[in-house]
Design a protein around this motif. Structure first.
Motif, PDB file in Angstrom:
ATOM      1  N   ARG A  61       0.846  -1.270  -0.014  1.00 32.39           N
ATOM      2  CA  ARG A  61      -0.146   0.117  -0.071  1.00 32.39           C
ATOM      3  C   ARG A  61       1.006   1.319  -0.030  1.00 32.39           C
ATOM      4  NH1 ARG A  61      -4.456   2.045   4.923  1.00 32.39           N
ATOM      5  NH2 ARG A  61      -4.799   3.889   3.789  1.00 32.39           N
ATOM      6  N   GLU A  62       0.585   2.215  -0.772  1.00 30.79           N
ATOM      7  CA  GLU A  62       1.097   3.456  -0.606  1.00 30.79           C
ATOM      8  C   GLU A  62       0.070   4.713  -0.171  1.00 30.79           C
ATOM      9  OE1 GLU A  62       3.403   4.426  -4.189  1.00 30.79           O
ATOM     10  OE2 GLU A  62       4.058   2.374  -4.413  1.00 30.79           O
ATOM     11  N   GLN A 123       7.894   6.432  -3.571  1.00 32.47           N
ATOM     12  CA  GLN A 123       6.783   6.167  -2.835  1.00 32.47           C
ATOM     13  C   GLN A 123       6.655   6.400  -1.309  1.00 32.47           C
ATOM     14  OE1 GLN A 123       8.559   2.279  -4.058  1.00 32.47           O
ATOM     15  NE2 GLN A 123       9.389   1.892  -2.303  1.00 32.47           N
ATOM     16  N   ILE A 124       5.706   6.452  -1.061  1.00 30.72           N
ATOM     17  CA  ILE A 124       5.198   6.805   0.309  1.00 30.72           C
ATOM     18  C   ILE A 124       4.716   5.347   0.913  1.00 30.72           C
ATOM     19  CG2 ILE A 124       3.660   8.396   1.903  1.00 30.72           C
ATOM     20  CD1 ILE A 124       3.729  10.315  -0.106  1.00 30.72           C
ATOM     21  N   THR A 125       5.470   4.747   1.806  1.00 32.20           N
ATOM     22  CA  THR A 125       4.807   3.556   2.438  1.00 32.20           C
ATOM     23  C   THR A 125       5.309   3.373   3.700  1.00 32.20           C
ATOM     24  OG1 THR A 125       7.403   2.820   1.720  1.00 32.20           O
ATOM     25  CG2 THR A 125       5.559   2.329   0.313  1.00 32.20           C
ATOM     26  N   LYS A 138       8.437   8.978   2.823  1.00 28.93           N
ATOM     27  CA  LYS A 138       8.360   9.019   1.414  1.00 28.93           C
ATOM     28  C   LYS A 138       9.816   8.859   1.214  1.00 28.93           C
ATOM     29  CE  LYS A 138       8.029  12.246  -2.592  1.00 28.93           C
ATOM     30  NZ  LYS A 138       7.541  13.753  -3.011  1.00 28.93           N
ATOM     31  N   GLN A 191       8.716  -2.130  -6.158  1.00 27.29           N
ATOM     32  CA  GLN A 191       8.968  -1.199  -4.974  1.00 27.29           C
ATOM     33  C   GLN A 191      10.204  -1.471  -4.195  1.00 27.29           C
ATOM     34  OE1 GLN A 191       5.189  -2.102  -3.172  1.00 27.29           O
ATOM     35  NE2 GLN A 191       4.433   0.138  -3.306  1.00 27.29           N
ATOM     36  N   GLU A 216       9.440  -3.175   0.253  1.00 27.31           N
ATOM     37  CA  GLU A 216       8.249  -2.776   1.129  1.00 27.31           C
ATOM     38  C   GLU A 216       7.315  -3.850   1.368  1.00 27.31           C
ATOM     39  OE1 GLU A 216       8.525  -0.088   2.230  1.00 27.31           O
ATOM     40  OE2 GLU A 216       9.540   1.223   0.819  1.00 27.31           O
TER      41      GLU A 216
END
Length: 258
Positions: A61-62, A123-125, A138, A191, A216
């Motif tokens: 999920r991001e 990516q923001i994870t 991020k 990712q 991730e």
């Protein structure tokens, strides 16, 4: 899009039930060679089951900028005092080179500028720590897959090992140096990146400067920091204590998929 999530939930529930049944016999299991072999086979089953039920390229999920944690606490090493690392940090990592070697056709030696010029991803994870806390950040970095293609993996390569610049534990046999490993499925995941920036800033030392792994779909201890060298290997039995990573050598599972 919902199907993989539902299957993952089913898998987690099943594995959690199996784990609960085993807890009562934990001491007996871990104190015997047969028990250790059983746990290792169970871990392999977990990995194979998750790979079977979840699309290998399914994304973690991001999140949005609004979700970024105001306080992403660092853990593990936060300011290594290893002489080689200190020398690099003192010069602002100007002399840093990432070595990619092992079972490759074309070994590489890359500066930070070289890495920033490679195919990248932002990516923001969420980082999920085995200690029970999570934070969102991020990350921007070079995608690992294209770098491995540039080096040219040999057919015998099965795992990618990350050799790091920090020593977590002083040991006579040298096994206190941090290292980690993943298989080619995770190495080529979209990712999986070598992050050089965090929250639009140069990656801080506490979070692994100059380069850290972001894989991730794995727990936090797999996200190796202070990466100095990436080695392609056929197996990892000859590294550390033979279990594929610093924490794995101390009892953690090698496969930490989430």
């Amino acid at each position: 899009m919902n199907a993989p999530v539902n299957r993952r939930g089913w898998l987690r529930a099943g594995l959690a039930s199996a784990g609960a049944l085993a807890l009562g016999a934990c001491d007996k299991i871990t104190n015997s060679k047969q028990g250790v072999a059983f746990l290792q086979s169970a871990e392999g089953l977990t990995r194979r089951a998750q790979r079977l039920l979840v699309d290998r390229k399914a994304l973690a999920r991001e999140f949005t900028h609004a979700d970024i944690s105001s306080d992403f606490r660092p853990n593990g090493s936060i300011d290594p005092n290893d002489p080689d690392y200190v020398a690099l940090k003192t010069k602002g990592f100007a002399d840093y080179r990432l070595v990619i070697d092992g079972l490759v056709e074309r070994p590489l030696s890359l500066s930070l500028a070289d890495l920033r010029a490679q195919p990248s991803r932002t990516q923001i994870t969420r980082h999920d720590c085995v200690e029970g806390w999570s934070s969102i950040a991020k990350w921007t970095g070079a995608r690992l897959g294209p770098l491995l293609d540039k080096a040219g993996l040999k057919p015998s390569a099965r795992y990618i090992v990350f050799h790091c610049g920090d020593t977590l534990e002083q040991t006579l046999d040298g096994t206190g140096q941090y290292y980690e490993s993943i298989d080619l499925v995770d190495a080529y995941h979209p990712q999986t990146i070598l992050a050089y920036a965090m929250n639009d800033q140069v990656l801080p030392v506490a979070h692994g400067a100059p380069l850290r792994l972001r894989v991730e779909r794995q727990l936090g201890y797999k996200q190796a920091k202070y990466i100095m060298r990436i080695e392609a290997v056929a197996d990892y039995a000859h590294l550390g204590r033979g279990n594929g990573g610093f924490w794995e050598d101390r009892g953690y599972e090698w496969y930490a998929g989430i």
